[in-house]
Design an enzyme around this catalytic site. Structure first.
Site, PDB file in Angstrom:
ATOM      1  N   LYS A  36       0.840  -1.199   0.000  1.00  8.57           N
ATOM      2  CA  LYS A  36       0.000   0.000   0.000  1.00  8.57           C
ATOM      3  C   LYS A  36       0.875   1.250   0.000  1.00  8.57           C
ATOM      4  O   LYS A  36       2.095   1.165   0.162  1.00  8.57           O
ATOM      5  CB  LYS A  36      -0.925  -0.010   1.217  1.00  8.57           C
ATOM      6  CG  LYS A  36      -0.191  -0.029   2.541  1.00  8.57           C
ATOM      7  CD  LYS A  36      -1.144  -0.120   3.719  1.00  8.57           C
ATOM      8  CE  LYS A  36      -0.370  -0.134   5.036  1.00  8.57           C
ATOM      9  NZ  LYS A  36      -1.260  -0.130   6.209  1.00  8.57           N
ATOM     10  N   ARG A 136      -9.703  -0.146  15.962  1.00  7.53           N
ATOM     11  CA  ARG A 136      -9.708   0.752  14.808  1.00  7.53           C
ATOM     12  C   ARG A 136     -10.734   0.234  13.814  1.00  7.53           C
ATOM     13  O   ARG A 136     -11.820   0.772  13.711  1.00  7.53           O
ATOM     14  CB  ARG A 136      -8.301   0.847  14.201  1.00  7.53           C
ATOM     15  CG  ARG A 136      -8.143   1.934  13.168  1.00  7.53           C
ATOM     16  CD  ARG A 136      -6.708   2.015  12.660  1.00  7.53           C
ATOM     17  NE  ARG A 136      -6.278   0.786  12.002  1.00  7.53           N
ATOM     18  CZ  ARG A 136      -5.048   0.596  11.505  1.00  7.53           C
ATOM     19  NH1 ARG A 136      -4.123   1.541  11.634  1.00  7.53           N
ATOM     20  NH2 ARG A 136      -4.737  -0.544  10.900  1.00  7.53           N
ATOM     21  N   TYR A 267      16.989  30.061   8.037  1.00  9.60           N
ATOM     22  CA  TYR A 267      15.840  30.819   8.517  1.00  9.60           C
ATOM     23  C   TYR A 267      15.847  30.908  10.046  1.00  9.60           C
ATOM     24  O   TYR A 267      16.077  29.925  10.739  1.00  9.60           O
ATOM     25  CB  TYR A 267      14.536  30.158   8.079  1.00  9.60           C
ATOM     26  CG  TYR A 267      14.209  30.319   6.615  1.00  9.60           C
ATOM     27  CD1 TYR A 267      14.024  31.580   6.062  1.00  9.60           C
ATOM     28  CD2 TYR A 267      14.074  29.212   5.787  1.00  9.60           C
ATOM     29  CE1 TYR A 267      13.713  31.726   4.724  1.00  9.60           C
ATOM     30  CE2 TYR A 267      13.767  29.341   4.442  1.00  9.60           C
ATOM     31  CZ  TYR A 267      13.587  30.609   3.919  1.00  9.60           C
ATOM     32  OH  TYR A 267      13.282  30.760   2.586  1.00  9.60           O
ATOM     33  N   MET A 315      12.620  24.468   2.037  1.00 11.39           N
ATOM     34  CA  MET A 315      11.821  23.691   1.098  1.00 11.39           C
ATOM     35  C   MET A 315      12.693  22.869   0.145  1.00 11.39           C
ATOM     36  O   MET A 315      12.357  21.721  -0.180  1.00 11.39           O
ATOM     37  CB  MET A 315      10.914  24.617   0.276  1.00 11.39           C
ATOM     38  CG  MET A 315       9.978  23.865  -0.664  1.00 11.39           C
ATOM     39  SD  MET A 315       8.920  24.948  -1.640  1.00 11.39           S
ATOM     40  CE  MET A 315       7.851  25.628  -0.363  1.00 11.39           C
TER      41      MET A 315
END
Length: 377
Positions: A36, A136, A267, A315
């Protein structure tokens, strides 16, 4: 093509090796290979073709669209859809493409029972999923006898494969829940045998169950992360279990600077150089799937030597401390995880899991396939 773009090298020999480790640990079990989420980021069709050639007994996917991709790629093995059908159209598609459905709530069997699918299709293979402690998806134990009776009355529509459950805490070998889950499903199968004249087949073991819990090595097992060379166990490495990393994520050094003591990097200026030092810039960032919250100190490899990430992840770029590799040059390859740097180690630094790091790889990262040799741990 940008020769400095991040690349994920996919070692198909390592994939075959890891599948053989499944066979080694669960030799009496049939195997649904779990592929998956685009085969955990390794490419669904490519991984399926390799494992089909390696004679996996079947595949497990989460959703119907993943199953259809496999059928359209020519995969003939049984395909188990773990989330089952959501509506009548899903049931029709499952009949048409000979898919195996998990039934985890009674409403899903209602869909099968009332399906308008033409009678010339073979009965649909189904597994009943029982909630033994994960809470679940899954039927309550008390619901199983009714579903077994309905299946018996509608054998022209559905063929029961057996009972399935999902282990909640198998990654912790000392957690007693796993033994209780295995025992509860086994007891349910034995009780059902009084009416059916034979015990129902079971499907329990995930990767952690296969490696650490013999009671989970039932008629069928469902290996996932171990196929891709990741450890499924807390505080135990993949290498301890002779698993080999299939994906090695790499990028290139695209710049280097000689910075002064006190200079801020990236940053927010969160990292300040403690001394005059060389700093490198690597062409990978959170836009490629590298975790944005990776802290200063997270290891990477350059020229097969460990150095540290410093400052915030951008990024498209990260910055690294080159004091341990002062001769590193522009164009040198940097390993973010994989061969020589286990993905679970990086996951530990960023407070995540190896599952998440592998499956979050961005589409702009090129996958390159190598089947020549397995990776050495």
């Amino acid at each position: 093509m940008n020769q400095y773009a991040p690349t994920a090298r996919i070692n198909l020999a390592a994939l075959r090796h890891n599948f053989n480790q499944v066979r080694l640990h669960a030799p009496a079990s049939r195997v649904y290979s779990v592929i998956k989420a685009n085969a955990y980021g390794h490419d669904l069709e490519t991984v399926a073709a390799v494992l089909a050639a390696n004679k996996t007994d079947g595949f497990a996917v989460a959703r119907l669209d993943e199953a259809l991709r496999l059928r359209h790629a020519g995969i003939a093995q049984p395909i188990l859809v773990l989330e089952g059908a959501n509506d009548g159209e899903d049931v029709t598609v499952a009949y048409q493409h000979h898919l195996t459905l998990v039934v985890h709530q009674t409403e899903q069997f209602d869909l099968i029972e009332h399906s308008t699918t033409p009678s010339h299709y073979a009965p649909l293979n189904v597994w009943l999923k029982v909630d033994t402690g994960m809470h679940r998806l899954g039927l309550a134990t008390a619901q199983v006898p009714e579903l077994l009776d309905r299946l018996n009355r509608h054998r022209d529509r559905a063929c029961l494969c057996g009972l399935l459950t999902h282990l909640a805490n198998a990654d912790d070998p000392d957690d007693p829940l796993t033994a209780r889950q295995c025992a509860d499903l086994t007891a349910l199968s034995v009780n059902a045998a009084r009416d059916l004249s034979h015990p129902l087949p079971l499907c329990i073991g995930n990767s952690a169950g296969i490696l650490r819990h013999p009671a989970a090595r039932t008629n069928w097992v469902r290996p996932g992360i171990m196929l891709y060379g990741g450890s499924p166990l807390l505080n135990e490495t993949a290498a301890q279990w002779q698993l080999q990393p299939v994906m090695t994520l790499t990028a290139r050094l695209i710049a280097r600077h000689e910075l002064k003591r006190g200079d801020a990097v990236g940053y927010g200026g969160e990292f300040h150089c403690p001394e005059d030092m060389p700093v490198g810039v690597v062409a990978i960032g959170y836009g490629d799937g590298y975790p944005r919250h990776a802290p200063t100190g997270t290891p990477v490899l350059i020229n097969n030597q460990r150095v540290q990430l410093i400052g915030r992840v951008s990024m498209d770029m990260i910055t690294i401390d080159l004091r341990q590799q002062p001769n590193a040059k522009i164009g040198d390859s940097v390993v973010l995880w994989g061969a020589g740097l286990p993905v679970e180690e990086v996951a530990g630094w960023v407070g995540s899991s190896n599952y998440e790091l592998l499956t979050r790889l961005a589409p702009r990262v090129q996958l390159n396939y190598d089947s020549s040799s397995a990776v050495n741990n």
